[in-house]
Design an enzyme around this catalytic site. Structure first.
Site, PDB file in Angstrom:
ATOM      1  N   ARG A  54       1.113  -0.996  -0.092  1.00 37.56           N
ATOM      2  CA  ARG A  54      -0.358   0.258  -0.201  1.00 37.56           C
ATOM      3  C   ARG A  54       0.805   1.329  -0.040  1.00 37.56           C
ATOM      4  NH1 ARG A  54      -3.008   3.538   3.711  1.00 37.56           N
ATOM      5  NH2 ARG A  54      -1.855   2.339   5.471  1.00 37.56           N
ATOM      6  N   ALA A  55       0.510   2.425  -1.268  1.00 39.53           N
ATOM      7  CA  ALA A  55       1.527   3.250  -1.315  1.00 39.53           C
ATOM      8  C   ALA A  55       1.181   4.688   0.481  1.00 39.53           C
ATOM      9  CB  ALA A  55       1.377   3.633  -2.953  1.00 39.53           C
ATOM     10  N   ARG A 114     -12.965   4.449  -4.293  1.00 37.91           N
ATOM     11  CA  ARG A 114     -14.005   3.116  -4.400  1.00 37.91           C
ATOM     12  C   ARG A 114     -15.293   3.091  -4.705  1.00 37.91           C
ATOM     13  NH1 ARG A 114     -10.275   0.047   0.611  1.00 37.91           N
ATOM     14  NH2 ARG A 114      -8.940   0.262   0.068  1.00 37.91           N
ATOM     15  N   GLU A 160      -4.976   0.722 -10.375  1.00 34.16           N
ATOM     16  CA  GLU A 160      -4.754   0.739  -9.022  1.00 34.16           C
ATOM     17  C   GLU A 160      -6.104   0.885  -8.455  1.00 34.16           C
ATOM     18  OE1 GLU A 160      -3.865   5.738  -7.551  1.00 34.16           O
ATOM     19  OE2 GLU A 160      -2.726   4.667  -6.564  1.00 34.16           O
ATOM     20  N   TYR A 174      -1.066  13.525  -4.442  1.00 35.14           N
ATOM     21  CA  TYR A 174      -0.034  12.129  -5.620  1.00 35.14           C
ATOM     22  C   TYR A 174      -0.141  13.102  -6.596  1.00 35.14           C
ATOM     23  CZ  TYR A 174      -1.319   7.876  -3.138  1.00 35.14           C
ATOM     24  OH  TYR A 174      -1.133   6.429  -2.119  1.00 35.14           O
TER      25      TYR A 174
HETATM   26 ZN   LIG Z   1      -0.593   3.933  -6.492  1.00 37.68          ZN
END
Ligand SMILES: [Zn+2]
Length: 336
Positions: A71-72, A290, A284, A194
């Site tokens: 998990r990043a 989600r 991803e 991100y």
């Molecule tokens: Zn990622």
């Protein structure tokens, strides 16, 4: 074959979190006296964590294999010191290795690195080597900002990173440039940090000549390249003003983008602006977003639908779904 080059183990059993909590609780002790916590997770727990999530979605959406990493957001390189980061990284990478061993047709491993702000990434070489040579991993996730949103280390083009790049080149593995959680309240992790990270990394690469020094180094900028494709004219113009060669020559022999863009117009723009040889299919999942898009009735991160619907010839679509990933992740051996 459809290769998803960007998936994280976001559904790991809760014991992994308990391991991390134990580590963090122990940070008040002196570094030397801190032992690596035990991690007890059974194969059945791993199966259970994947069957109802990543594996189910692979089947439902029609992808075959996911290039899979820890998990990043959980990498948390800013927490503790180099030893903390190493123990945590080894535990996460070993768990990915177990997922790959249980489902060798569905997953290929990519490793987290034991980075720490202010510590040269030379200290990541051993773990990269272990993951590639002993665990059969095909790449790594390299965090351009281990401080988690404060950008305290030198840019990716600085000599600071060179010994690590030398090892990547020697092992012939690419890196996905991927930040971790944001500890800066100005930046939402998946929505701000991100995308900033992706855009910032690409801009750093424009200003220097990294690939003159490393002509075979391969980097993947995730999340569709951040803001880069949308602002391609700006980046071409900045490169031109800096007297750099056109971006196709300057960067695109070495830099690739994935398709983690969660709507059709975004994917269409990516495919229109960036050469098809530089785009790798990715979703991803299960990850950043989600939910289901009420406008389409489908999951936002079901990116295969967008690539299927894009105006692409069959040969080009095959490149995006499979060929480019095989070219970038050269150590990946998949039977067709
Ligand atoms: Zn990622």
């Amino acid at each position: 074959m459809i290769i998803d080059c960007h998936g994280h183990y976001t559904t790991a059993p809760k014991e992994l979190e308990a391991f991390r909590k134990k580590q963090i609780d122990g940070l008040s002790e002196a570094s030397a006296s801190r032992a690596k916590p035990r991690l007890d997770i059974t194969d059945d727990q791993i199966r259970e964590s994947l069957e109802g999530a990543q594996l189910k979605l692979q089947r439902e959406r029609g992808s075959d294999v996911t290039i899979f990493s820890p998990r990043a957001a959980g990498m948390g390189h800013h927490i503790g010191d180099g030893t903390t980061s190493l123990h945590w990284t080894q535990a996460c990478n070993d768990l990915i290795h177990r997922c790959v061993r249980l489902y060798p047709k569905n997953f290929v491993g990519v490793c987290q690195l034991p980075q720490t702000p202010g510590v040269p990434p030379t200290n990541c070489i051993d773990e990269l080597e272990r993951c590639v040579k002993e665990l059969g991993f095909v790449g790594c996730n390299l965090n351009p900002d281990p401080s988690g949103g404060y950008w305290k280390d030198p840019p990716l083009t600085d000599k600071w990173w060179y010994p690590f790049y030398e090892k990547m080149v020697e092992l012939d593995v690419p890196a996905m440039i991927h930040v971790s959680m944001s500890c800066n309240p100005n930046f939402h992790t998946t929505g701000g940090h991100y995308i900033n990270g992706d855009t910032t990394a690409f801009m750093q690469l424009i200003t220097a000549d990294l690939f003159k020094d490393f002509p075979t180094l391969r980097l993947i900028i995730p999340h569709g390249g951040g803001a880069v494709p949308y602002h391609w004219g700006r980046y071409r113009g900045i490169a031109q003003d800096l007297k750099k060669p056109p971006l196709t020559e300057h960067l695109l022999r070495n830099v690739f983008f994935d398709t983690c863009v969660y709507h059709q117009p975004g994917i269409d723009l990516l495919l229109k602006v960036i050469p098809v040889d530089n785009i790798l299919f990715a979703s991803e999942m299960v990850g950043a977003v989600r939910g289901v898009d009420p406008a389409t009735g489908h999951y936002y991160d079901d990116t295969k639908r967008y690539v299927d619907a894009a105006s692409l010839g069959d040969a080009d679509r095959r490149k995006v779904f499979e060929g480019n990933a095989r070219r970038v992740y050269t150590r990946m051996k998949l039977s067709t």
